[in-house]
Design a protein around this motif. Structure first.
Motif, PDB file in Angstrom:
ATOM      1  N   VAL A 203       0.869  -1.177   0.000  1.00 45.01           N
ATOM      2  CA  VAL A 203       0.000   0.000   0.000  1.00 45.01           C
ATOM      3  C   VAL A 203       0.906   1.226   0.000  1.00 45.01           C
ATOM      4  CG1 VAL A 203      -1.654   1.386   1.313  1.00 45.01           C
ATOM      5  CG2 VAL A 203      -1.961  -1.088   1.140  1.00 45.01           C
ATOM      6  N   LEU A 204       0.671   2.116  -0.952  1.00 46.96           N
ATOM      7  CA  LEU A 204       1.460   3.336  -1.069  1.00 46.96           C
ATOM      8  C   LEU A 204       0.574   4.541  -0.767  1.00 46.96           C
ATOM      9  CD1 LEU A 204       3.999   4.976  -1.985  1.00 46.96           C
ATOM     10  CD2 LEU A 204       3.025   4.895  -4.304  1.00 46.96           C
ATOM     11  N   ALA A 205       1.040   5.402   0.116  1.00 40.56           N
ATOM     12  CA  ALA A 205       0.370   6.677   0.396  1.00 40.56           C
ATOM     13  C   ALA A 205       1.408   7.776   0.225  1.00 40.56           C
ATOM     14  CB  ALA A 205      -0.207   6.698   1.804  1.00 40.56           C
ATOM     15  N   TYR A 206       1.044   8.836  -0.502  1.00 40.23           N
ATOM     16  CA  TYR A 206       2.018   9.900  -0.725  1.00 40.23           C
ATOM     17  C   TYR A 206       1.337  11.243  -0.898  1.00 40.23           C
ATOM     18  CZ  TYR A 206       0.874   9.232  -5.711  1.00 40.23           C
ATOM     19  OH  TYR A 206       0.220   9.122  -6.917  1.00 40.23           O
ATOM     20  N   SER A 207       2.071  12.272  -0.516  1.00 38.67           N
ATOM     21  CA  SER A 207       1.647  13.656  -0.727  1.00 38.67           C
ATOM     22  C   SER A 207       2.624  14.299  -1.700  1.00 38.67           C
ATOM     23  CB  SER A 207       1.593  14.416   0.599  1.00 38.67           C
ATOM     24  OG  SER A 207       2.905  14.602   1.107  1.00 38.67           O
ATOM     25  N   GLU A 208       2.650  15.633  -1.735  1.00 35.11           N
ATOM     26  CA  GLU A 208       3.554  16.310  -2.655  1.00 35.11           C
ATOM     27  C   GLU A 208       5.002  16.289  -2.179  1.00 35.11           C
ATOM     28  OE1 GLU A 208       2.653  19.457   0.379  1.00 35.11           O
ATOM     29  OE2 GLU A 208       1.726  17.665  -0.464  1.00 35.11           O
ATOM     30  N   SER A 209       5.249  15.896  -0.920  1.00 30.44           N
ATOM     31  CA  SER A 209       6.623  15.951  -0.412  1.00 30.44           C
ATOM     32  C   SER A 209       6.992  14.790   0.512  1.00 30.44           C
ATOM     33  CB  SER A 209       6.851  17.270   0.347  1.00 30.44           C
ATOM     34  OG  SER A 209       5.951  17.380   1.438  1.00 30.44           O
ATOM     35  N   SER A 210       6.122  13.817   0.699  1.00 30.18           N
ATOM     36  CA  SER A 210       6.415  12.713   1.611  1.00 30.18           C
ATOM     37  C   SER A 210       5.625  11.480   1.183  1.00 30.18           C
ATOM     38  CB  SER A 210       6.058  13.106   3.053  1.00 30.18           C
ATOM     39  OG  SER A 210       4.689  13.463   3.156  1.00 30.18           O
ATOM     40  N   TYR A 211       6.044  10.327   1.695  1.00 28.40           N
ATOM     41  CA  TYR A 211       5.355   9.093   1.317  1.00 28.40           C
ATOM     42  C   TYR A 211       5.547   8.026   2.388  1.00 28.40           C
ATOM     43  CZ  TYR A 211       9.706   6.569   0.259  1.00 28.40           C
ATOM     44  OH  TYR A 211      10.922   5.935   0.375  1.00 28.40           O
ATOM     45  N   ALA A 212       4.717   6.970   2.292  1.00 26.91           N
ATOM     46  CA  ALA A 212       4.868   5.785   3.134  1.00 26.91           C
ATOM     47  C   ALA A 212       4.481   4.568   2.305  1.00 26.91           C
ATOM     48  CB  ALA A 212       3.989   5.877   4.377  1.00 26.91           C
ATOM     49  N   LEU A 213       5.296   3.525   2.404  1.00 29.66           N
ATOM     50  CA  LEU A 213       5.070   2.284   1.677  1.00 29.66           C
ATOM     51  C   LEU A 213       4.925   1.172   2.697  1.00 29.66           C
ATOM     52  CD1 LEU A 213       4.881   1.376  -1.286  1.00 29.66           C
ATOM     53  CD2 LEU A 213       7.330   0.912  -1.225  1.00 29.66           C
ATOM     54  N   VAL A 214       3.759   0.506   2.716  1.00 27.61           N
ATOM     55  CA  VAL A 214       3.445  -0.504   3.728  1.00 27.61           C
ATOM     56  C   VAL A 214       3.528  -1.882   3.097  1.00 27.61           C
ATOM     57  CG1 VAL A 214       1.766  -1.278   5.438  1.00 27.61           C
ATOM     58  CG2 VAL A 214       1.890   1.153   4.832  1.00 27.61           C
ATOM     59  N   TYR A 215       4.222  -2.806   3.766  1.00 27.78           N
ATOM     60  CA  TYR A 215       4.400  -4.174   3.280  1.00 27.78           C
ATOM     61  C   TYR A 215       3.535  -5.143   4.088  1.00 27.78           C
ATOM     62  CZ  TYR A 215       8.386  -2.293   0.731  1.00 27.78           C
ATOM     63  OH  TYR A 215       9.180  -1.566  -0.109  1.00 27.78           O
ATOM     64  N   PRO A 216       3.300  -6.353   3.550  1.00 26.21           N
ATOM     65  CA  PRO A 216       2.405  -7.306   4.229  1.00 26.21           C
ATOM     66  C   PRO A 216       2.852  -7.706   5.629  1.00 26.21           C
ATOM     67  CG  PRO A 216       2.759  -7.970   1.958  1.00 26.21           C
ATOM     68  CD  PRO A 216       3.709  -6.846   2.217  1.00 26.21           C
ATOM     69  N   ASP A 217       4.150  -7.637   5.918  1.00 24.35           N
ATOM     70  CA  ASP A 217       4.610  -8.017   7.256  1.00 24.35           C
ATOM     71  C   ASP A 217       4.448  -6.887   8.271  1.00 24.35           C
ATOM     72  OD1 ASP A 217       6.547  -6.276   6.385  1.00 24.35           O
ATOM     73  OD2 ASP A 217       8.249  -7.622   6.735  1.00 24.35           O
ATOM     74  N   GLY A 218       3.907  -5.749   7.836  1.00 26.12           N
ATOM     75  CA  GLY A 218       3.700  -4.624   8.741  1.00 26.12           C
ATOM     76  C   GLY A 218       4.835  -3.623   8.738  1.00 26.12           C
ATOM     77  N   SER A 219       5.897  -3.889   8.017  1.00 26.92           N
ATOM     78  CA  SER A 219       7.002  -2.938   7.952  1.00 26.92           C
ATOM     79  C   SER A 219       6.606  -1.751   7.076  1.00 26.92           C
ATOM     80  CB  SER A 219       8.258  -3.599   7.406  1.00 26.92           C
ATOM     81  OG  SER A 219       8.030  -4.119   6.106  1.00 26.92           O
ATOM     82  N   VAL A 220       7.163  -0.602   7.399  1.00 29.68           N
ATOM     83  CA  VAL A 220       6.826   0.638   6.697  1.00 29.68           C
ATOM     84  C   VAL A 220       8.116   1.371   6.367  1.00 29.68           C
ATOM     85  CG1 VAL A 220       5.465   2.765   6.739  1.00 29.68           C
ATOM     86  CG2 VAL A 220       4.738   0.802   8.113  1.00 29.68           C
ATOM     87  N   GLU A 221       8.209   1.874   5.151  1.00 29.76           N
ATOM     88  CA  GLU A 221       9.325   2.739   4.790  1.00 29.76           C
ATOM     89  C   GLU A 221       8.774   4.028   4.214  1.00 29.76           C
ATOM     90  OE1 GLU A 221      10.748   1.933   0.290  1.00 29.76           O
ATOM     91  OE2 GLU A 221      11.217   0.280   1.679  1.00 29.76           O
ATOM     92  N   GLY A 222       9.556   5.079   4.280  1.00 26.38           N
ATOM     93  CA  GLY A 222       9.093   6.344   3.744  1.00 26.38           C
ATOM     94  C   GLY A 222       9.780   7.515   4.409  1.00 26.38           C
ATOM     95  N   GLU A 223       9.136   8.672   4.317  1.00 24.95           N
ATOM     96  CA  GLU A 223       9.711   9.893   4.876  1.00 24.95           C
ATOM     97  C   GLU A 223       8.614  10.934   5.034  1.00 24.95           C
ATOM     98  OE1 GLU A 223      11.149  12.010   0.699  1.00 24.95           O
ATOM     99  OE2 GLU A 223      12.607  10.843   1.856  1.00 24.95           O
ATOM    100  N   GLY A 224       8.825  11.870   5.938  1.00 26.54           N
ATOM    101  CA  GLY A 224       7.964  13.031   6.057  1.00 26.54           C
ATOM    102  C   GLY A 224       6.667  12.807   6.801  1.00 26.54           C
ATOM    103  N   THR A 225       5.730  13.710   6.587  1.00 22.98           N
ATOM    104  CA  THR A 225       4.490  13.718   7.357  1.00 22.98           C
ATOM    105  C   THR A 225       3.599  12.521   7.057  1.00 22.98           C
ATOM    106  OG1 THR A 225       3.481  15.129   5.668  1.00 22.98           O
ATOM    107  CG2 THR A 225       4.465  16.232   7.555  1.00 22.98           C
ATOM    108  N   VAL A 226       3.590  12.046   5.814  1.00 20.70           N
ATOM    109  CA  VAL A 226       2.762  10.884   5.494  1.00 20.70           C
ATOM    110  C   VAL A 226       3.246   9.649   6.260  1.00 20.70           C
ATOM    111  CG1 VAL A 226       2.045   9.310   3.664  1.00 20.70           C
ATOM    112  CG2 VAL A 226       2.065  11.771   3.248  1.00 20.70           C
ATOM    113  N   LEU A 227       4.549   9.455   6.341  1.00 18.55           N
ATOM    114  CA  LEU A 227       5.090   8.346   7.127  1.00 18.55           C
ATOM    115  C   LEU A 227       4.653   8.467   8.586  1.00 18.55           C
ATOM    116  CD1 LEU A 227       6.946   5.865   7.384  1.00 18.55           C
ATOM    117  CD2 LEU A 227       8.840   7.453   7.788  1.00 18.55           C
ATOM    118  N   ARG A 228       4.709   9.684   9.123  1.00 18.62           N
ATOM    119  CA  ARG A 228       4.288   9.911  10.504  1.00 18.62           C
ATOM    120  C   ARG A 228       2.814   9.575  10.694  1.00 18.62           C
ATOM    121  NH1 ARG A 228       3.483  15.916  11.711  1.00 18.62           N
ATOM    122  NH2 ARG A 228       1.560  15.312  10.639  1.00 18.62           N
ATOM    123  N   ASP A 229       1.984   9.892   9.694  1.00 17.16           N
ATOM    124  CA  ASP A 229       0.551   9.614   9.805  1.00 17.16           C
ATOM    125  C   ASP A 229       0.221   8.144   9.595  1.00 17.16           C
ATOM    126  OD1 ASP A 229      -0.052  12.288  10.261  1.00 17.16           O
ATOM    127  OD2 ASP A 229      -0.307  12.742   8.130  1.00 17.16           O
TER     128      ASP A 229
END
Length: 264
Positions: free
Chosen positions: A96-122
């Motif tokens: 699952v990918l969530a992103y804004s104009e300056s940040s993003y978060a990528l969620v994997y099936p094992d629950g791990s998350v990678e990304g940066e910025g405010t979207v990752l925090r949310d």
């Protein structure tokens, strides 16, 4: 976990620095944090021991079910304007990918998350909550959640601005009437004429202040609306392109990034 196991856990390195048992630590965490409204600030306050006690790895939801729950929760939060992000589901590999104009978060099936910025925090609290069986994920709204840039209105609060404008006009008219009456009657009524003139000037001052408030509010609404349109354009709602800072999303078999994709 049994009471005997909890007692052993309290004597093990997994217990906190004061020798607090796992069960006691769990009870304290449950009393201290509101998991129905768990957010980034709560996550930041948690120690590692508190985190392990609150979220038992043996009971975590993982796999496609976790991604379904994360996607549904994020879509609901975006629709409620709690999060500004574009949400996409990719199927190969599943993410699952969530992103804004300056940040993003990528969620994997094992629950791990990678990304940066405010979207990752949310997104991090969403993943933590979605992995818990006790958490009821809201129903995911259908369709595109973010408006097109051209659909964003200039601003809200027109009723309030209209009411202020009517009051300002009334104050201005009253001020002009009092000021005119004071000038016309200055030679006949003496101090009364001066009082009317002063009151008229006061009414005019109030009218000017109210008009300045209205102008400032409308300019602020226009600025915020344009800023929001720019953010929507930056995430690709006009041209369909993604921001350049996102990681590669190609599938493992070499297929394009749109394979298996569902977009919000």
């Amino acid at each position: 976990m049994s009471d005997a196991e909890d007692e052993r856990a309290g004597d093990s390195p997994g217990a906190d620095g004061d020798g607090e048992s796992l069960q006691a630590l769990r009870e304290r965490v449950e009393a201290e944090y509101d998991f129905e409204n768990f957010g980034p600030a709560d996550m930041a306050e948690m120690s590692a021991d508190e985190w392990e006690a609150a979220f038992d790895p043996d009971t975590w939801i993982t796999g496609e079910e976790l991604l379904d729950r994360v996607e549904a929760d994020l879509r609901s939060r975006v629709a409620d304007r709690d999060v500004f992000a574009r949400v996409e589901r990719h199927g190969d590999p599943p993410r699952v990918l969530a992103y804004s104009e300056s940040s993003y978060a990528l969620v994997y099936p094992d629950g791990s998350v990678e990304g940066e910025g405010t979207v990752l925090r949310d997104v991090k609290p969403t993943v933590a909550l979605a992995s818990m069986e006790s958490y009821d994920v809201p129903d995911a709204p259908e369709g595109q959640l973010l408006p097109e840039p051209g659909e964003v209105p200039e601003g809200g609060g027109e009723l309030g601005n209209t009411v202020l404008q009517v009051i300002a006009v009334a104050q201005g008219i009253a001020g002009l009437v009092l000021l005119g009456a004071g000038v016309l009657n200055y030679g006949t009524t003496g101090s009364n004429a001066v009082g009317m003139a002063v009151a008229g000037l006061a009414f005019l001052a109030v009218a000017i202040v109210l008009l300045m408030v209205i102008v400032n509010a409308r300019l602020s609404d226009k600025f915020r609306a344009e800023e929001y349109r720019e953010r929507l354009r930056a995430v690709g709602l006009e041209d369909g392109e993604r921001p350049d800072f996102l990681p590669p999303l190609e599938a493992d078999d070499g297929s394009g990034p749109n394979d298996g994709e569902r977009e919000a």
